[in-house]
Scaffold this motif. Structure first.
Motif, PDB file in Angstrom:
ATOM      1  N   PHE A  54     -11.938  65.594 -59.236  1.00  0.00           N
ATOM      2  CA  PHE A  54     -12.117  66.883 -59.920  1.00  0.00           C
ATOM      3  C   PHE A  54     -11.713  68.101 -59.093  1.00  0.00           C
ATOM      4  O   PHE A  54     -12.036  69.223 -59.449  1.00  0.00           O
ATOM      5  CB  PHE A  54     -13.601  67.059 -60.315  1.00  0.00           C
ATOM      6  CG  PHE A  54     -14.166  65.901 -61.071  1.00  0.00           C
ATOM      7  CD1 PHE A  54     -13.746  65.628 -62.357  1.00  0.00           C
ATOM      8  CD2 PHE A  54     -15.111  65.068 -60.489  1.00  0.00           C
ATOM      9  CE1 PHE A  54     -14.271  64.545 -63.067  1.00  0.00           C
ATOM     10  CE2 PHE A  54     -15.641  63.988 -61.179  1.00  0.00           C
ATOM     11  CZ  PHE A  54     -15.213  63.726 -62.470  1.00  0.00           C
ATOM     12  N   GLY A  55     -11.025  67.888 -57.967  1.00  0.00           N
ATOM     13  CA  GLY A  55     -10.726  68.985 -57.044  1.00  0.00           C
ATOM     14  C   GLY A  55      -9.963  70.144 -57.658  1.00  0.00           C
ATOM     15  O   GLY A  55     -10.337  71.311 -57.484  1.00  0.00           O
ATOM     16  N   GLN A  56      -8.899  69.834 -58.364  1.00  0.00           N
ATOM     17  CA  GLN A  56      -8.088  70.910 -58.960  1.00  0.00           C
ATOM     18  C   GLN A  56      -8.900  71.723 -59.959  1.00  0.00           C
ATOM     19  O   GLN A  56      -8.821  72.950 -59.980  1.00  0.00           O
ATOM     20  CB  GLN A  56      -6.854  70.315 -59.666  1.00  0.00           C
ATOM     21  CG  GLN A  56      -5.841  69.718 -58.723  1.00  0.00           C
ATOM     22  CD  GLN A  56      -5.152  70.768 -57.867  1.00  0.00           C
ATOM     23  OE1 GLN A  56      -5.187  71.969 -58.142  1.00  0.00           O
ATOM     24  NE2 GLN A  56      -4.537  70.326 -56.787  1.00  0.00           N
ATOM     25  N   GLN A  57      -9.709  71.037 -60.764  1.00  0.00           N
ATOM     26  CA  GLN A  57     -10.514  71.735 -61.753  1.00  0.00           C
ATOM     27  C   GLN A  57     -11.581  72.610 -61.091  1.00  0.00           C
ATOM     28  O   GLN A  57     -11.821  73.743 -61.531  1.00  0.00           O
ATOM     29  CB  GLN A  57     -11.197  70.735 -62.705  1.00  0.00           C
ATOM     30  CG  GLN A  57     -10.234  69.960 -63.580  1.00  0.00           C
ATOM     31  CD  GLN A  57      -9.718  68.685 -62.908  1.00  0.00           C
ATOM     32  OE1 GLN A  57      -9.734  68.537 -61.698  1.00  0.00           O
ATOM     33  NE2 GLN A  57      -9.209  67.762 -63.726  1.00  0.00           N
ATOM     34  N   ILE A  58     -12.226  72.077 -60.038  1.00  0.00           N
ATOM     35  CA  ILE A  58     -13.280  72.839 -59.345  1.00  0.00           C
ATOM     36  C   ILE A  58     -12.697  74.096 -58.718  1.00  0.00           C
ATOM     37  O   ILE A  58     -13.216  75.203 -58.906  1.00  0.00           O
ATOM     38  CB  ILE A  58     -13.967  71.963 -58.266  1.00  0.00           C
ATOM     39  CG1 ILE A  58     -14.768  70.844 -58.935  1.00  0.00           C
ATOM     40  CG2 ILE A  58     -14.883  72.810 -57.381  1.00  0.00           C
ATOM     41  CD1 ILE A  58     -15.270  69.787 -57.959  1.00  0.00           C
ATOM     42  N   LEU A  59     -11.615  73.935 -57.963  1.00  0.00           N
ATOM     43  CA  LEU A  59     -11.009  75.090 -57.298  1.00  0.00           C
ATOM     44  C   LEU A  59     -10.442  76.083 -58.313  1.00  0.00           C
ATOM     45  O   LEU A  59     -10.550  77.302 -58.123  1.00  0.00           O
ATOM     46  CB  LEU A  59      -9.917  74.640 -56.327  1.00  0.00           C
ATOM     47  CG  LEU A  59     -10.381  73.794 -55.146  1.00  0.00           C
ATOM     48  CD1 LEU A  59      -9.208  73.451 -54.238  1.00  0.00           C
ATOM     49  CD2 LEU A  59     -11.466  74.505 -54.353  1.00  0.00           C
ATOM     50  N   GLY A  60      -9.849  75.567 -59.379  1.00  0.00           N
ATOM     51  CA  GLY A  60      -9.315  76.454 -60.415  1.00  0.00           C
ATOM     52  C   GLY A  60     -10.412  77.243 -61.108  1.00  0.00           C
ATOM     53  O   GLY A  60     -10.279  78.448 -61.354  1.00  0.00           O
TER      54      GLY A  60
END
Length: 195
Positions: A54-60
């Motif tokens: 979920f990294g991209q979603q969290i940072l986004g």
């Protein structure tokens, strides 16, 4: 799998983690130190897995760039390094309620920005179950290696005695401060290149 393992092995550096682990767990019982090794690896694995999925979603969602994450991790490590260098590590380690396995060992030392970003890149390349298995086995393999390095470093602590532990602590602080400064410098460079 081998590419993932080697990349994360180089970034997370199980051998380089040993002196920092010894410095942060000195003065604690062997049982507590072994528990700290297990907890640090578990925290690191969970953080890496969450960011892999979920990294991209969290940072986004939080509007955080990767360089900002890297700079924050570098600053946090720098604070720990300064405590090790100035002999104030007792503040972190003396209190039995302080769990150094979570911070700074589990994150940002093991599951730092470099490992998080590398895992996110590998996760983006997953197209099939075989790719997913390779990434998963690589992440698990490096965490097993990290646990083994910390778990079997405890006899070294008994050999070093108090003066040796003090030396290892100061050297660890110096190395950790260099890692932290490099992380911040890389983040600044990425900010400049992006801007």
């Amino acid at each position: 799998m081998i590419e993932v393992f080697v990349t994360l092995f180089v970034i997370m550096d199980p051998v380089g983690t040993v002196p920092i682990f010894l410095a942060l767990t000195s003065g604690r019982s062997a049982l507590t130190a072994r528990r700290a090794a297990w907890q640090a690896v578990t925290v690191s694995f969970v953080v890496i897995a969450v960011f892999g999925f979920f990294g991209q979603q969290i940072l986004g969602y939080l509007h955080i760039s990767l360089p900002a994450l890297q700079a924050a991790g570098g600053l946090l490590l720098l604070l720990v390094a300064l405590q090790l260098l100035t002999g104030q590590e007792e503040e972190m380690t003396a209190n039995a309620n302080t769990n150094v396995a979570l911070v700074p060992l589990g994150t940002p030392l093991l599951a730092g920005p470099g490992a998080i970003v590398a895992t996110m890149v590998f996760a983006r390349q997953v197209d099939a179950f075989g790719d997913f298995s390779a990434v998963g086995l690589g992440v698990i393999g490096v965490h097993v290696t990290l646990w083994l390095a910390m778990r079997f470093s405890l006899p070294i602590l008994r050999l070093l005695r108090e003066s040796g532990v003090l030396l290892v602590t100061r050297i660890s602080g110096l190395l950790l401060s260099a890692i932290a400064v490099q992380m911040v410098a890389d983040a600044v460079r990425a900010f400049i290149e992006a801007g």
